[in-house]
Design an enzyme around this catalytic site. Structure first.
Site, short mmCIF file in Angstrom:
data_model
loop_
_atom_site.label_atom_id
_atom_site.label_comp_id
_atom_site.label_asym_id
_atom_site.label_seq_id
_atom_site.Cartn_x
_atom_site.Cartn_y
_atom_site.Cartn_z
N ARG A 123 -12.10 -8.86 -4.32
CA ARG A 123 -11.68 -8.57 -2.94
C ARG A 123 -11.27 -7.12 -2.76
NH1 ARG A 123 -6.62 -6.70 -0.41
NH2 ARG A 123 -6.74 -7.36 1.75
N GLY A 156 -5.16 -6.31 5.30
CA GLY A 156 -6.37 -5.49 5.21
C GLY A 156 -7.60 -5.99 5.92
N THR A 207 -1.23 0.36 6.47
CA THR A 207 -0.74 -0.65 5.55
C THR A 207 -0.59 -1.97 6.31
OG1 THR A 207 1.10 -1.36 4.14
CG2 THR A 207 1.64 0.13 5.95
N GLY A 208 -1.13 -3.03 5.75
CA GLY A 208 -1.02 -4.31 6.45
C GLY A 208 -2.02 -5.31 5.94
N THR A 255 0.88 -1.16 0.00
CA THR A 255 0.00 0.00 0.00
C THR A 255 0.91 1.20 0.00
OG1 THR A 255 -1.30 -1.24 1.63
CG2 THR A 255 -1.99 0.99 1.20
N GLY A 315 -9.58 -4.49 0.18
CA GLY A 315 -8.89 -4.40 1.47
C GLY A 315 -9.29 -3.16 2.24
N ASP A 316 -8.43 -2.76 3.16
CA ASP A 316 -8.76 -1.62 4.02
C ASP A 316 -8.47 -0.26 3.40
OD1 ASP A 316 -5.95 -2.44 4.32
OD2 ASP A 316 -5.82 -0.78 5.73
#
Length: 311
Positions: free
Chosen positions: A205, A231, A228-229, A177, A207-208
């Site tokens: 899909r 999600g 970032t990680g 990210t 993510g966050d």
């Protein structure tokens, strides 16, 4: 005396072990981070807005193939590129987000157009693409997004049910990210986040990164955050808003709130990664619970950093 201003950026977190990367590659990452940081900081030092600053930094990161966003986006299970982005302003909580878009050179620009040129907050898929076309966005072809390293990653997983977060191999997993947070001379905050998602991802899909409150959030009462990680865990933990919440309702400092969320709450539900955050006083926090996080920051008080590892 003018209000202190500050900016922080990230290019992903993960298993970034010192010594695993060639010196040339490490230099390239640090140079790319510094270039993106300087572009955003130049906006702030000229008296520009936090929104313009985070936009400039994220565009620079999207244009760099080293990071999983824009040009460097990973391949989906179908061999395409699906990108997500979000931007938010802390003054009136204005925000824009896009998801599942393809062919857009700078997804963060489209997210900002959603915020400023539509009555909506979040557009996805074909609808977001129609909106882009209505604004005469010129779409890039697949060749623009092709990167041999990303393609090789996809080939390893193609045809399987497995997926991976950006640079993941057994030795080097990175959550891909990019993001930026800033506080300008007027005391306004802004956050921007952009991603190319997971390699071999399926089923649309998300993510966050484009989810406000999960991967991106800004509120002048508290802070601006870009995450970032992994999600799915950041969404479940409402991580970005959680940092703001702890500051607003518990009175924690930026550093205390960010650390509590990343080093305790996120780990308790099995999530890993990191975040960057800035408050209205120009304080910066960049915690992560992985071996490393591509990150850089600069403030009007003269504190500039460009780092990858935990030390």
């Amino acid at each position: 005396m003018t209000q202190p201003y500050a900016i922080a950026i990230h290019g992903g977190a993960g298993t970034l072990v010192k010594g695993m990367m060639t010196p040339e590659k490490e230099f390239a990452y640090k140079q790319a981070l510094e270039t993106a940081l300087d572009k955003g900081y130049a906006v702030l030092s000229a008296g520009g807005t936090a929104t313009d600053a985070v936009m400039q930094s994220v565009v620079a990161l999207e244009d760099c193939p080293l990071f999983n966003a824009g040009k460097g986006s990973v391949f989906t299970a179908e061999g395409t590129h699906e990108m997500d982005a979000a931007i938010m302003e802390g003054s009136a909580l204005n925000a824009g987000a896009v998801s599942l878009i393809s062919g857009i050179k700078n997804p963060i620009a489209l997210a900002r157009d959603v915020m400023e040129k539509s009555d909506h907050v979040f557009l996805a898929g074909e609808g977001a693409m129609k909106f882009a076309r209505s604004l005469n966005y010129r779409l890039k072809d697949e060749a623009y997004f092709f990167d041999q390293f990303r393609y090789d990653q996809w080939q390893e997983l193609k045809g399987t049910d497995a997926f991976q977060l950006d640079h993941s191999t057994k030795k080097d997993s990175k959550f891909g990210t990019v993001g930026a947070v800033a506080c300008d001379i007027h005391g306004n905050l802004a956050a921007a986040t952009s991603t190319g998602g997971m390699t071999n991802k399926r089923f649309g899909r998300i993510g966050d990164s484009p989810v406000l409150g999960a991967g991106n959030y800004a509120n002048n009462k508290t802070c601006a955050v870009s995450c970032t990680g992994s999600g799915e865990f950041f969404i479940r933990g409402v991580v970005a808003y959680d940092v703001s919440c702890l500051m607003e309702y518990k009175g924690l400092s930026l550093e205390e709130a960010a650390s509590e969320v990343i080093q305790k709450r996120l780990l308790e539900i099995g999530g890993d990664g990191g975040l960057i955050a800035v408050d209205v006083h120009g304080n910066i926090s960049m915690p992560f619970n992985t071996e490393g996080m591509y990150r850089a920051s600069n403030t009007s008080l003269g504190r500039k950093t460009v780092q990858i590892y935990s030390n």
